[in-house]
Design an enzyme around this catalytic site. Structure first.
Site, PDB file in Angstrom:
ATOM      1  N   HIS A 170     -21.079  11.670 -33.558  1.00  0.00           N
ATOM      2  CA  HIS A 170     -21.836  12.641 -34.326  1.00  0.00           C
ATOM      3  C   HIS A 170     -22.910  13.335 -33.501  1.00  0.00           C
ATOM      4  CE1 HIS A 170     -25.550  10.041 -35.142  1.00  0.00           C
ATOM      5  NE2 HIS A 170     -24.783   9.311 -34.357  1.00  0.00           N
ATOM      6  N   TYR A 218     -22.296   4.245 -44.437  1.00  0.00           N
ATOM      7  CA  TYR A 218     -22.503   4.767 -43.079  1.00  0.00           C
ATOM      8  C   TYR A 218     -21.939   6.179 -42.966  1.00  0.00           C
ATOM      9  CZ  TYR A 218     -23.043   4.713 -38.045  1.00  0.00           C
ATOM     10  OH  TYR A 218     -23.446   5.004 -36.758  1.00  0.00           O
TER      11      TYR A 218
END
Ligand code: FEO
Length: 402
Positions: free
Chosen positions: A147, A194
């Site tokens: 990410h 998450y």
């Protein structure tokens, strides 16, 4: 004082040498009420390689675990799949102890690590590159923006392992190293949490990556993420869970998120929720003053119908709601039926600002926003019940028609 920790073998040639952070409760704003782990791995090949490190305060724990297998100075290479400090914080300590021949990372990783720790001597790699360890090799795959810009994953062919950095991970400290040794309900919840809080805004990239996996020709038997338990069984199950999270397909569940000053918005929230329940759709209410934003986001991501209600304060939406609005805007929720509501004394910007956000996120709002003055009257609470029932029916129709 020298610390004592042992490594744990995860495959014929690879050891887990990470750290367990039992007591972390705030991970840059994410409520880690079950703690976390920072996983690092040691490959014992002709060229001995450390894959990722741990958060800086846990450097001693990682080095102690490494020392239980091999003298750290015998390590030849370090691979840094991700520059975020929970995985690179111990890199300077590792470099000092190991004096590696090379540190492999992505080009963006080299730049970022250089900013954090100075020039420790990075070798930039990209998709298609690999490094020969003697008996096996490590192949690198860029996963840019999954990410961070520097993110990449590494495949070790000798033991058929994918070091997946944050991907497929979860914040969970536990004694059992493998996901299949832990209850699936906990695994699923923590993976969903998450994903919702870290990866949701990159859902399209996740789907693209999952779609590209077969074409990469990697024979993956084990997935080793940098957080939480490791995956050696039912890999299809965790991959499908990721796809489900990324698609955000509508599900028959609702959440009513609200903030309240004097109880009026709460009364509306409860009446709406009761209307949803009357149609057999699972629903819960969540008061923003007692629920952490990362848990709210998890509930929102897991709902097909969301209702957000708040008072107006100082001609603005109530601050606790403004916070969660900002958060879900960044994480780009999608595919939801949404309802904005609230209460006010006079100016009434609160519910309007919520409705405007839902518009911006392109969420379906079959009913206009609804706002009461001061205290909801009995006809109004009934209208909220009816609104909940109507939107629950619309959700069920949407699911049945998809
Ligand atoms: Fe676990 Fe993005 O660091």
């Amino acid at each position: 004082m020298k610390k004592f920790f042992k490594a744990q073998q995860v495959s014929p040639n690879v050891w887990w040498v990470g750290a367990i952070d039992w007591n972390v409760r705030n991970f840059h704003g994410y409520l880690t009420d079950r703690g976390s782990t920072y996983n690092a791995f040691l490959i014992i090949d002709e060229k001995i390689t450390l894959v990722d490190t741990v958060k800086a305060p846990f450097a001693d724990e990682m080095l102690a675990r490494i020392s239980s297998v091999i003298d750290p100075e015998k390590i030849d290479y370090i691979i840094s799949n991700h520059a975020e400090p929970d995985h690179s914080g111990a890199l300077p300590a590792a470099v000092a102890a190991i004096k590696p021949e090379k540190i492999f990372t992505s080009a963006a990783g080299a730049k970022t690590l250089n900013l954090y720790y100075g020039d420790l001597g990075y070798t930039a790699v990209k998709t298609g590159d690999s490094v020969d360890l003697g008996n096996g090799k490590c192949a690198f795959v860029d996963t840019k923006m999954l990410h961070w810009p520097d993110s990449m994953v590494t495949y070790y062919d000798r033991d058929k392992l994918l070091f997946s950095q944050d991907a497929f991970g979860m914040h969970l400290a536990c004694s059992k190293l493998w996901a299949d040794e832990n209850p699936w309900s906990v695994m699923e919840y923590e993976v969903r949490k998450y994903f919702a809080n870290i990866l949701n805004l990159y859902s399209e990239k996740v789907i693209a990556l999952l779609d590209s996996l077969p074409g990469l020709g990697l024979d993956i038997e084990v997935i080793l993420p940098d957080h939480g338990p490791l995956w050696r069984k039912d890999l299809d199950k965790i991959i499908q869970l990721y796809r489900d999270c990324a698609l955000q397909a509508p599900v028959p569940r609702a959440v009513v998120v609200y903030a309240t000053m004097w109880g009026s918005t709460k009364v509306c929230a409860e009446a709406f929720a009761d209307g949803v329940r009357s149609k057999g759709v699972e629903v819960e209410t969540a008061d923003l003053l007692v629920n952490d934003r990362s848990n709210i986001m998890t509930k929102v991501a897991g709902a097909g119908l969301i209702a957000f209600g708040a008072p107006t304060m100082n001609n603005q939406v109530y601050p606790a709601m403004a916070d969660i609005m900002n958060y879900i805007k960044g994480l780009r929720i999608k595919n939801k039926i949404a309802f904005a509501f609230g209460s006010c004394g006079w100016s009434g910007e609160g519910a309007k600002q919520i409705a405007a956000l839902f518009d911006e996120l392109k969420l379906e709002q079959p009913l206009p926003m609804k706002q009461v003055k001061y205290m909801p009257q009995s006809n109004e609470t009934e209208e909220f019940f009816n609104a909940g029932a109507e939107l629950a029916e619309k959700l069920l129709e949407k699911i049945n028609n998809k």
